[in-house]
Design a protein around this motif. Structure first.
Motif, PDB file in Angstrom:
ATOM      1  N   ARG A   1    -142.624  55.020  38.587  1.00 42.95           N
ATOM      2  CA  ARG A   1    -143.314  56.035  39.402  1.00 42.95           C
ATOM      3  C   ARG A   1    -144.748  56.230  38.905  1.00 42.95           C
ATOM      4  O   ARG A   1    -145.687  56.383  39.694  1.00 42.95           O
ATOM      5  CB  ARG A   1    -142.534  57.346  39.374  1.00 42.95           C
ATOM      6  CG  ARG A   1    -141.256  57.290  40.204  1.00 42.95           C
ATOM      7  CD  ARG A   1    -140.308  58.435  39.898  1.00 42.95           C
ATOM      8  NE  ARG A   1    -140.909  59.742  40.049  1.00 42.95           N
ATOM      9  CZ  ARG A   1    -141.029  60.398  41.211  1.00 42.95           C
ATOM     10  NH1 ARG A   1    -140.595  59.831  42.333  1.00 42.95           N
ATOM     11  NH2 ARG A   1    -141.567  61.600  41.254  1.00 42.95           N
ATOM     12  N   ARG A   2    -144.933  56.201  37.586  1.00 44.47           N
ATOM     13  CA  ARG A   2    -146.289  56.313  37.036  1.00 44.47           C
ATOM     14  C   ARG A   2    -147.156  55.147  37.494  1.00 44.47           C
ATOM     15  O   ARG A   2    -148.342  55.319  37.816  1.00 44.47           O
ATOM     16  CB  ARG A   2    -146.223  56.347  35.504  1.00 44.47           C
ATOM     17  CG  ARG A   2    -147.596  56.432  34.833  1.00 44.47           C
ATOM     18  CD  ARG A   2    -147.519  56.153  33.345  1.00 44.47           C
ATOM     19  NE  ARG A   2    -147.106  54.795  33.056  1.00 44.47           N
ATOM     20  CZ  ARG A   2    -147.913  53.730  33.110  1.00 44.47           C
ATOM     21  NH1 ARG A   2    -149.195  53.866  33.481  1.00 44.47           N
ATOM     22  NH2 ARG A   2    -147.453  52.523  32.810  1.00 44.47           N
TER      23      ARG A   2
ATOM     24  N   ALA B   1    -130.750  58.641  38.140  1.00 42.32           N
ATOM     25  CA  ALA B   1    -131.916  57.756  38.122  1.00 42.32           C
ATOM     26  C   ALA B   1    -132.353  57.393  39.543  1.00 42.32           C
ATOM     27  O   ALA B   1    -133.554  57.322  39.843  1.00 42.32           O
ATOM     28  CB  ALA B   1    -131.613  56.503  37.314  1.00 42.32           C
TER      29      ALA B   1
ATOM     30  N   VAL C   1    -137.466  54.425  35.122  1.00 39.57           N
ATOM     31  CA  VAL C   1    -137.741  54.936  36.473  1.00 39.57           C
ATOM     32  C   VAL C   1    -139.022  55.754  36.470  1.00 39.57           C
ATOM     33  O   VAL C   1    -139.880  55.603  37.354  1.00 39.57           O
ATOM     34  CB  VAL C   1    -136.542  55.773  36.968  1.00 39.57           C
ATOM     35  CG1 VAL C   1    -136.949  56.676  38.123  1.00 39.57           C
ATOM     36  CG2 VAL C   1    -135.403  54.870  37.388  1.00 39.57           C
ATOM     37  N   ASP C   2    -139.169  56.638  35.492  1.00 35.26           N
ATOM     38  CA  ASP C   2    -140.380  57.455  35.420  1.00 35.26           C
ATOM     39  C   ASP C   2    -141.624  56.589  35.280  1.00 35.26           C
ATOM     40  O   ASP C   2    -142.679  56.889  35.843  1.00 35.26           O
ATOM     41  CB  ASP C   2    -140.289  58.431  34.244  1.00 35.26           C
ATOM     42  CG  ASP C   2    -139.316  59.577  34.495  1.00 35.26           C
ATOM     43  OD1 ASP C   2    -138.937  59.777  35.665  1.00 35.26           O
ATOM     44  OD2 ASP C   2    -138.933  60.255  33.519  1.00 35.26           O
ATOM     45  N   ASP C   3    -141.508  55.477  34.535  1.00 41.30           N
ATOM     46  CA  ASP C   3    -142.671  54.614  34.352  1.00 41.30           C
ATOM     47  C   ASP C   3    -143.008  53.860  35.634  1.00 41.30           C
ATOM     48  O   ASP C   3    -144.187  53.663  35.953  1.00 41.30           O
ATOM     49  CB  ASP C   3    -142.422  53.633  33.213  1.00 41.30           C
ATOM     50  CG  ASP C   3    -143.713  53.110  32.617  1.00 41.30           C
ATOM     51  OD1 ASP C   3    -144.582  53.932  32.256  1.00 41.30           O
ATOM     52  OD2 ASP C   3    -143.883  51.886  32.525  1.00 41.30           O
TER      53      ASP C   3
ATOM     54  N   LEU D   1    -143.696  61.918  45.449  1.00 41.54           N
ATOM     55  CA  LEU D   1    -144.771  61.749  44.476  1.00 41.54           C
ATOM     56  C   LEU D   1    -145.986  62.548  44.937  1.00 41.54           C
ATOM     57  O   LEU D   1    -146.357  62.478  46.106  1.00 41.54           O
ATOM     58  CB  LEU D   1    -145.169  60.273  44.357  1.00 41.54           C
ATOM     59  CG  LEU D   1    -144.425  59.400  43.361  1.00 41.54           C
ATOM     60  CD1 LEU D   1    -144.879  57.949  43.517  1.00 41.54           C
ATOM     61  CD2 LEU D   1    -144.645  59.863  41.934  1.00 41.54           C
TER      62      LEU D   1
ATOM     63  N   ARG E   1    -134.088  60.364  41.117  1.00 46.52           N
ATOM     64  CA  ARG E   1    -135.380  60.560  40.473  1.00 46.52           C
ATOM     65  C   ARG E   1    -136.416  59.596  41.043  1.00 46.52           C
ATOM     66  O   ARG E   1    -137.575  59.953  41.249  1.00 46.52           O
ATOM     67  CB  ARG E   1    -135.215  60.334  38.968  1.00 46.52           C
ATOM     68  CG  ARG E   1    -136.304  60.922  38.089  1.00 46.52           C
ATOM     69  CD  ARG E   1    -135.930  60.675  36.632  1.00 46.52           C
ATOM     70  NE  ARG E   1    -136.810  61.346  35.716  1.00 46.52           N
ATOM     71  CZ  ARG E   1    -136.452  62.368  34.940  1.00 46.52           C
ATOM     72  NH1 ARG E   1    -135.231  62.846  35.040  1.00 46.52           N
ATOM     73  NH2 ARG E   1    -137.306  62.908  34.100  1.00 46.52           N
ATOM     74  N   PHE E   2    -135.980  58.348  41.323  1.00 40.20           N
ATOM     75  CA  PHE E   2    -136.932  57.359  41.817  1.00 40.20           C
ATOM     76  C   PHE E   2    -137.425  57.696  43.215  1.00 40.20           C
ATOM     77  O   PHE E   2    -138.599  57.484  43.530  1.00 40.20           O
ATOM     78  CB  PHE E   2    -136.307  55.961  41.804  1.00 40.20           C
ATOM     79  CG  PHE E   2    -137.309  54.875  42.058  1.00 40.20           C
ATOM     80  CD1 PHE E   2    -138.224  54.510  41.079  1.00 40.20           C
ATOM     81  CD2 PHE E   2    -137.375  54.232  43.276  1.00 40.20           C
ATOM     82  CE1 PHE E   2    -139.172  53.534  41.307  1.00 40.20           C
ATOM     83  CE2 PHE E   2    -138.316  53.243  43.522  1.00 40.20           C
ATOM     84  CZ  PHE E   2    -139.217  52.892  42.528  1.00 40.20           C
TER      85      PHE E   2
ATOM     86  N   VAL F   1    -133.708  56.197  32.832  1.00 42.92           N
ATOM     87  CA  VAL F   1    -134.520  57.292  33.382  1.00 42.92           C
ATOM     88  C   VAL F   1    -135.974  57.136  32.951  1.00 42.92           C
ATOM     89  O   VAL F   1    -136.900  57.324  33.754  1.00 42.92           O
ATOM     90  CB  VAL F   1    -133.941  58.654  32.954  1.00 42.92           C
ATOM     91  CG1 VAL F   1    -134.915  59.779  33.257  1.00 42.92           C
ATOM     92  CG2 VAL F   1    -132.607  58.904  33.663  1.00 42.92           C
ATOM     93  N   ALA F   2    -136.203  56.774  31.690  1.00 39.16           N
ATOM     94  CA  ALA F   2    -137.572  56.553  31.220  1.00 39.16           C
ATOM     95  C   ALA F   2    -138.229  55.415  31.990  1.00 39.16           C
ATOM     96  O   ALA F   2    -139.426  55.459  32.315  1.00 39.16           O
ATOM     97  CB  ALA F   2    -137.576  56.256  29.720  1.00 39.16           C
TER      98      ALA F   2
END
Length: 284
Positions: A157-158, A203, A153-155, A211, A206-207, A150-151
């Protein structure tokens, strides 16, 4: 533009035999690719099952004349014997399209004491297509730890938001020859690889969530096959490693602005050259 994304398990087929040349022959049979995005490529890891060669990145470069072969190392470990080669495990991207910037992103690796894990990376290349430049990112997310997946995936997206900022507000180059090149990056992107996240999982959802401030990602396969669940991409033939059954965990995502150019996205269910099945993407 034709792209093939594949977790090749260092060229190890569903019966456990390692032959990277055969893997590449299978890739060529499946599609005449312009971009080949591979996961689980090794250097110095003869100890892995099947005994891969000492340097698979060099093996790829030798087997793909006319292609630029890029690498990004995740796990980078000391040799098992004094004076031996370092053991490296990561992703490769080979393309016959012109390559501009190449960026290697180290993905987050938060502590998770309950599971084994390794450092993960995302390899980004800006390539020039006949229509426009694109960012192509190949990655391989953590298998055991949901927290780390999950971390990561968040990165990713960042990074899309970061690229959108560079696209909207590019900085000039310091000069024509130094390392301070212009920062412009296209906002349009393809992100592909083994997400180790089942279709519809936390995950995955979330992806593909919207955005704010940049085009978000859509699953290329489900965009062309609305209402359908993708076929499994791992454990189809290798039932020993995937004893709990096959799953769909490999994906090709594109930014929303590329959907009008999406022509084909298919999962090859026939090849047994890996424990994963390859995915083919074609953009008009």
């Amino acid at each position: 533009m034709r792209l093939l994304s594949w977790n090749i398990q260092w060229g190890r087929d569903a019966s456990g035999v390692v032959d990277l040349g055969r893997t590449l022959d299978e890739a060529r049979r499946i599609v005449d690719f312009d971009v080949l995005a591979l996961q689980e490529v090794t250097r110095g890891f003869r100890s892995l099952p099947g005994g891969p060669s000492d340097d698979q990145f060099a093996e790829l470069a030798a087997a793909l004349p006319g292609f630029t072969v890029l690498e990004a190392i995740g796990a980078d470990l000391p040799p098992l014997v004094p004076g031996g080669a370092r053991r490296q495990f990561g992703n490769a991207l080979a393309t016959r399209l012109p390559v501009e910037q190449v960026i290697r992103h180290t993905l987050p690796w938060p502590a998770d004491e309950n599971t084994p894990s390794m450092q993960r990376v995302a390899l980004e290349a800006v390539v020039r297509t006949p229509i426009e430049p694109l960012r192509i990112i190949v990655t391989h997310l953590e298998y055991y730890s949901l927290k780390q997946r999950v971390a990561q995936v968040d990165d990713l997206r960042r990074l899309q938001l970061e690229a959108a900022g560079h696209a909207a507000h590019p900085a000039p180059a310091e000069n024509a020859t130094g390392p301070f090149a212009g920062t412009a990056r296209p906002v349009s992107a393809i992100v592909c690889g083994d997400f180790n996240s089942e279709f519809g999982s936390e995950a995955y959802q979330r992806f593909v969530a919207p955005l704010a401030g940049a085009p978000g990602f859509v699953d290329a396969w489900t965009t062309l096959h609305p209402g359908h669940t993708p076929p499994p991409t791992a454990g189809v033939y290798d039932v020993e490693q995937w004893s709990s059954g096959p799953i769909a965990c490999d994906f090709v995502f594109i930014t929303e602005d590329l959907t009008s150019r999406l022509q084909r996205c298919e999962i090859d269910g026939a090849t047994r050259a890996s424990d994963h099945q390859p995915i083919v993407l074609e953009l008009r």
